[in-house]
Write an enzyme that holds these catalytic residues in place. Structure first.
Site, short mmCIF file in Angstrom:
data_model
loop_
_atom_site.label_atom_id
_atom_site.label_comp_id
_atom_site.label_asym_id
_atom_site.label_seq_id
_atom_site.Cartn_x
_atom_site.Cartn_y
_atom_site.Cartn_z
N PHE A 124 0.85 -1.19 0.00
CA PHE A 124 0.00 0.00 0.00
C PHE A 124 0.89 1.24 0.00
O PHE A 124 2.05 1.17 0.39
CB PHE A 124 -0.94 -0.02 1.21
N LYS A 257 -10.39 0.01 8.94
CA LYS A 257 -11.10 -0.78 7.92
C LYS A 257 -11.85 -1.91 8.63
O LYS A 257 -12.95 -1.74 9.11
CB LYS A 257 -10.12 -1.33 6.88
N1 F0G Z 1 -2.37 -0.83 4.55
C1 F0G Z 1 -3.40 -0.89 3.69
C2 F0G Z 1 -3.63 -2.11 2.88
C3 F0G Z 1 -4.26 0.20 3.56
O1 F0G Z 1 -5.26 0.13 2.70
C4 F0G Z 1 -4.04 1.35 4.37
C5 F0G Z 1 -4.89 2.51 4.26
C6 F0G Z 1 -2.96 1.35 5.25
C7 F0G Z 1 -2.15 0.24 5.32
C8 F0G Z 1 -2.65 2.52 6.13
O2 F0G Z 1 -3.58 2.64 7.14
O3 F0G Z 1 -4.79 4.79 6.76
O4 F0G Z 1 -4.86 3.64 8.96
O5 F0G Z 1 -2.81 4.76 8.21
N2 F0G Z 1 -5.70 2.65 3.34
C9 F0G Z 1 -6.69 3.71 3.21
C10 F0G Z 1 -7.36 3.57 1.89
C11 F0G Z 1 -6.19 5.08 3.51
O6 F0G Z 1 -8.11 4.50 1.53
O7 F0G Z 1 -7.19 2.55 1.22
P1 F0G Z 1 -4.03 4.03 7.79
#
Ligand code: F0G
Length: 457
Positions: A124, A257
């Protein structure tokens, strides 16, 4: 007659949302520099920018908040959260953090040194950011099939074991750990199979490496294992989750999430040495070890959220809504990453805006068009988000260029899904008139998509 499917909950509280006119949206989008992150939420009708922190908590979660223990040290809320995480994952050591990227920051501060190589499936953007900002390299070993949006595979988020083995064979001494993201957000919210996690484990064992699961959507991943992988049909989600983590050494978690809280995250591991190492970074960056960036009440809400969302009914309601939207897209012939993933539809912008050159960012252009059409806010997961290559500073056009429409958990009804589908169809129907895209006028060095300023060409 068989009864139709319906949600496994009923609605107890509502929040009004507002429509706007096209004229208003034109003005607002210009003021936002054609970057939907810079819109005000009041300027949005249906918000699909993310499923992160945007879910509705249950009555049980709100009730749990009242039990929050806000003690600086030794809060009972922490122990309730820790016990829940240990029961669900089997990991004994838990460090709360304020969100997922903070978990990455704390753990990677201990583990990732300059020159390191961190292979996995698609990292990510914050994960990649935390690796690259430490002068290390993230190597994406996702299966090639994930790049073909029209190919239907049950586990399109998988790691390619051959690619992973190659990285390890060539650079084992530089690899601090392997990280697998479940579900694979960047590849379209695509799940990873248990079989694949086993293969990764075997390679890791061969090279004496540890495996971290970036677990933001681990429960949705477990749902797909139950419904798609042979041998798991009769297992409960909690049994599957336990098995997933038996194949890993640690997890970083964005609880926003699959924890269904508005803010929160954590690191969990079975290894005392990693816990001891990460601990030293938690205190200065996040806070003392029994809250690490979270309120007591939020830790309680998270403990309940983790339990609820590792139940089949809750997950089924969620995934079926995403599937409902995908079926509407199918009716209209709108291309997206197939099969639809767990938390979002990823519309394949380059197949729609075929006349917009890649240098003019087709997915970003489609994102702005959908907003102008109906006030629906998605976001680009494509060439802008991919950032520039840290060495050559060239744009990275190697991946997919997608418009992501995330569905928040327990928030919208299928009527809202219908509005999204028809708005998307209207843009799709006038795709041939869209010939130009956008140009970057200002960008940050890392994670530019949040703050990038664009002009319409
Ligand atoms: N890993 C994954 C797979 C994610 O989708 C996200 C965040 C993070 C780590 C980081 O987490 O936002 O709590 O600091 N995804 C969000 C999205 C922002 O819109 O997909 P976080």
């Amino acid at each position: 007659m068989e009864l139709p499917f319906a949600e496994s909950w009923k609605i107890k509280m509502v929040e009004p949302i507002r429509k706007s006119t096209r004229e208003q949206r034109e003005k607002w989008l210009k003021e936002a520099h054609y970057n939907v992150f810079q819109l005000k939420s009041e300027q949005v009708y249906i918000d699909c920018i993310t499923d992160s922190g945007t879910g509705s908590m249950s009555d049980r979660q709100w009730a749990a908040m009242m039990m929050g223990d806000e003690s600086y040290a030794g809060a009972s809320s922490f122990f309730r959260l820790k016990d829940t995480i240990t029961r669900i994952t089997g990991f004994e050591y838990v460090i709360p953090t304020h969100q997922g990227r903070a978990a990455e920051n704390v753990l990677f501060s201990h583990l990732v040194k300059p020159g390191a190589i961190v292979p996995g499936n698609s990292h990510f953007d914050t994960t990649k950011g935390h690796i690259e900002s430490r002068k290390a390299t993230a190597v994406d070993c996702t299966i090639d099939e994930a790049k073909d949006t029209q190919l239907e595979l049950p586990f399109k988020g998988n790691v390619d074991p051959k690619k992973l083995e190659k990285v390890l064979a060539e650079n084992a001494d530089k690899v601090p750990f392997i990280i697998v993201t479940i579900t694979n957000n960047t590849a379209g919210g695509q799940p990873v199979s248990m079989q694949n996690l086993r293969e990764v484990r075997a390679i890791a064992d061969k090279y004496k490496k540890r495996v971290i699961l970036d677990s933001a959507r681990f429960a949705e991943n477990a749902y797909f294992i139950k419904t798609r992988e042979k041998g798991y049909e009769n297992k409960t989600i909690k049994e599957i989750v336990k098995e997933i983590y038996s194949l890993a050494d640690a997890m970083t978690m964005s609880a926003k999430k699959d924890g269904i809280v508005n803010m929160g995250g954590f690191i969990a591991t079975r290894h005392e040495d990693w816990y001891e190492g990460a601990k030293c970074f938690c205190i200065p960056f996040e806070g003392y070890l029994t809250y690490g960036g979270m309120n007591g009440r939020d830790m309680d809400a998270l403990a309940v959220g983790l339990d609820e969302n590792t139940e089949f009914d809750n997950l089924e309601t969620r995934i079926k809504q995403v599937e409902y939207l995908a079926k509407r897209f199918d009716e209209f012939g709108i291309p997206y990453q197939r099969p639809v993933g767990g938390h979002a539809i990823f519309v394949d912008a380059t197949r729609i805006l075929t006349q917009v050159p890649k240098e003019e960012f087709p997915a970003q252009t489609l994102t702005t068009e959908l907003y102008l059409e109906a006030g629906i806010r998605g976001c680009e997961i494509g060439y802008i988000l991919a950032d520039r290559d840290p060495v050559t500073r060239e744009n990275r056009f190697g991946g997919l260029d997608l418009l992501r429409l995330c569905i928040p958990r327990r928030v919208y009804t299928n009527n809202h899904m219908d509005v999204i589908a028809v708005a998307m169809k209207n843009v799709f129907d006038r795709r041939d008139q869209i010939k130009r895209g956008v140009k970057i006028v200002w960008e940050a060095e890392l994670m530019r998509h949040f703050t990038v300023q664009l002009e319409r060409l």
